[in-house]
Design a protein around this motif. Structure first.
Motif, PDB file in Angstrom:
ATOM      1  N   HIS A 135      -2.982   2.749   8.181  1.00  0.00           N
ATOM      2  CA  HIS A 135      -2.405   4.083   7.976  1.00  0.00           C
ATOM      3  C   HIS A 135      -2.723   4.623   6.581  1.00  0.00           C
ATOM      4  CE1 HIS A 135      -0.319   3.178  11.700  1.00  0.00           C
ATOM      5  NE2 HIS A 135       0.215   2.105  11.133  1.00  0.00           N
ATOM      6  N   VAL A 136      -3.970   4.453   6.184  1.00  0.00           N
ATOM      7  CA  VAL A 136      -4.404   4.925   4.881  1.00  0.00           C
ATOM      8  C   VAL A 136      -5.860   5.348   4.988  1.00  0.00           C
ATOM      9  CG1 VAL A 136      -5.160   2.631   4.118  1.00  0.00           C
ATOM     10  CG2 VAL A 136      -4.487   4.335   2.414  1.00  0.00           C
ATOM     11  N   GLU A 137      -6.242   6.325   4.212  1.00  0.00           N
ATOM     12  CA  GLU A 137      -7.633   6.773   4.179  1.00  0.00           C
ATOM     13  C   GLU A 137      -8.343   6.089   3.021  1.00  0.00           C
ATOM     14  OE1 GLU A 137     -10.314  10.872   3.922  1.00  0.00           O
ATOM     15  OE2 GLU A 137      -8.124  10.977   3.873  1.00  0.00           O
ATOM     16  N   PRO A 138      -9.217   5.122   3.295  1.00  0.00           N
ATOM     17  CA  PRO A 138      -9.893   4.408   2.202  1.00  0.00           C
ATOM     18  C   PRO A 138     -10.850   5.321   1.452  1.00  0.00           C
ATOM     19  CG  PRO A 138     -10.820   3.782   4.313  1.00  0.00           C
ATOM     20  CD  PRO A 138      -9.642   4.659   4.621  1.00  0.00           C
TER      21      PRO A 138
ATOM     22  N   GLU B 281      -8.067   2.916   9.121  1.00  0.00           N
ATOM     23  CA  GLU B 281      -7.129   4.035   9.139  1.00  0.00           C
ATOM     24  C   GLU B 281      -6.097   3.878  10.254  1.00  0.00           C
ATOM     25  OE1 GLU B 281      -9.552   7.503   9.357  1.00  0.00           O
ATOM     26  OE2 GLU B 281     -10.252   7.338   7.280  1.00  0.00           O
TER      27      GLU B 281
ATOM     28  N   GLU C 175      -4.142  -1.062  -2.972  1.00  0.00           N
ATOM     29  CA  GLU C 175      -4.977  -0.063  -2.307  1.00  0.00           C
ATOM     30  C   GLU C 175      -5.906  -0.767  -1.324  1.00  0.00           C
ATOM     31  OE1 GLU C 175      -5.714   3.493  -5.465  1.00  0.00           O
ATOM     32  OE2 GLU C 175      -6.493   1.529  -6.071  1.00  0.00           O
TER      33      GLU C 175
ATOM     34  N   VAL D 109       0.834  -1.202   0.000  1.00  0.00           N
ATOM     35  CA  VAL D 109       0.000   0.000   0.000  1.00  0.00           C
ATOM     36  C   VAL D 109       0.870   1.254   0.000  1.00  0.00           C
ATOM     37  CG1 VAL D 109      -1.695   1.308   1.332  1.00  0.00           C
ATOM     38  CG2 VAL D 109      -1.953  -1.166   1.086  1.00  0.00           C
ATOM     39  N   LYS D 110       1.903   1.272   0.828  1.00  0.00           N
ATOM     40  CA  LYS D 110       2.789   2.434   0.895  1.00  0.00           C
ATOM     41  C   LYS D 110       3.470   2.712  -0.440  1.00  0.00           C
ATOM     42  CE  LYS D 110       3.928   1.976   5.815  1.00  0.00           C
ATOM     43  NZ  LYS D 110       5.001   1.636   6.789  1.00  0.00           N
TER      44      LYS D 110
ATOM     45  N   GLY E 223       2.311   2.055  -3.375  1.00  0.00           N
ATOM     46  CA  GLY E 223       1.358   2.269  -4.456  1.00  0.00           C
ATOM     47  C   GLY E 223       1.087   1.040  -5.298  1.00  0.00           C
TER      48      GLY E 223
END
Length: 332
Positions: free
Chosen positions: A144-147, A140, A96, A90-91, A93
């Motif tokens: 550590h990601v905003e879906p 989140e 997702e 995810v970090k 790219g």
């Protein structure tokens, strides 16, 4: 203005993409717990033994140049192993994260657990929203990601779901399974919804990316009229398919042969569909978890299915895309 999730959009509600977009494909993974598909819904009778296999699948996707979207439900969102396996991808790219809500395993546990309430959209607004927001916050916190994309478990959008997504800042929904009617099981009816991306509310707020299902065969233009009969008399579907008259094809390796899927891709691309949405359930990565992958030989065929599909999409000039690219490219 919000519409019913079962209503077709007005012509101006069809989404448009920037010049040069062409046709793309998006791989979505319903990333969820293992449970007995034939047993009653249970908040506790499940496991996550297949999560370790996500590493192999992610490596496979990177090898064929595809960035999958993992639509994560509560048990997976709370799994440190899932966050560890998918975090680097995810970090960088290469993958997702999105949201998938299975109400029966998602706190707070206030509703009766039954078939009706297994569709999140059937829940009272406050409870649907609370379950959704707790899941979003958990994702989140741990990933550590905003879906930015959502899929209701069992494709269960309801009358309050779109406003909830808009309020939470979710840009894309992918709960609609066009050409399917889930009313016999207390779910929505998606027979009238289009395959093309469209806006669920107006002015543009939440973009719908329907899962890709098409009719193939001599009578495919009459598919919408004939499918209710097939649903009522399942043997009729086999007869129509064998005679090359009518077949409903979804772009998934679960129950759909590669030959059928290739026919479906041709129909979708020849009809000008700008985004093909492919999908499967993550428990299929371990034999025995789902009806679709029972043995190691089935699992080998599962991976071969994806190799063949993406090789063919490449030949047809259909590149893989991502949620981030779709958000950048849709015209507002």
């Amino acid at each position: 203005m919000q519409r019913s999730v079962s209503d077709p959009p007005r012509p101006e509600g069809i989404a448009r993409f920037r010049a040069g977009w062409g046709q793309r494909s998006l791989l979505t993974v319903d990333t969820e717990e293992e449970f007995d598909w034939d047993a009653p819904f249970s908040p506790s009778e499940h496991s996550l033994d297949h999560i370790g296999r996500l590493a192999k699948f992610q490596q496979f996707c990177e090898g064929i140049g595809v960035s999958p979207v993992y639509l994560i439900d509560w048990p997976v969102a709370a799994s440190p192993l899932a966050a560890e396996i998918l975090g680097d991808a995810v970090k960088s790219g290469k993958a997702e994260i999105g949201i998938q809500l299975h109400p029966w395993v998602n706190p707070p546990h206030e509703e009766e657990v039954n078939a009706y309430n297994s569709y999140a959209g059937n829940l009272p607004l406050a409870l649907e929203r609370e379950k959704f927001m707790r899941l979003k916050d958990k994702i989140e916190e741990n990933f550590h990601v905003e879906p930015m994309i959502y899929r209701a478990g069992r494709y269960g959008l309801g009358p309050n779901s779109v406003a909830m997504l808009r309020e939470a800042g979710i840009a894309i929904d992918s709960s609609v399974r066009t050409k399917f009617d889930y009313r016999p099981g207390h779910g929505p009816d998606y027979r009238a919804t289009p395959l093309v991306p469209y806006w669920l509310d107006e002015p543009q707020g939440v973009l719908e990316l329907p899962l890709t299902s098409v009719f193939w065969g001599i009578m495919r233009r009459q598919g919408d009229l004939l499918q209710p009969l097939v649903d009522r008399y399942p043997h009729l579907g086999g007869i129509l398919s064998k005679l090359s008259l009518l077949e409903r094809i979804s772009l998934t390796p679960e129950g759909i042969s590669v030959e059928e899927a290739l026919r479906g891709i041709d129909i979708a691309l020849d009809d000008g569909l700008p985004i093909l949405v492919l999908s499967f359930h993550s428990p299929s990565l371990v034999p025995g978890n789902t009806p679709y992958v029972r043995t190691e030989e089935d699992l080998d065929r599962f991976y071969d299915w994806w190799r063949t599909i993406y090789s063919y999409l490449d030949k047809r000039g259909t590149a893989p895309t991502s949620v981030a690219e779709i958000i950048r490219s849709v015209e507002i």
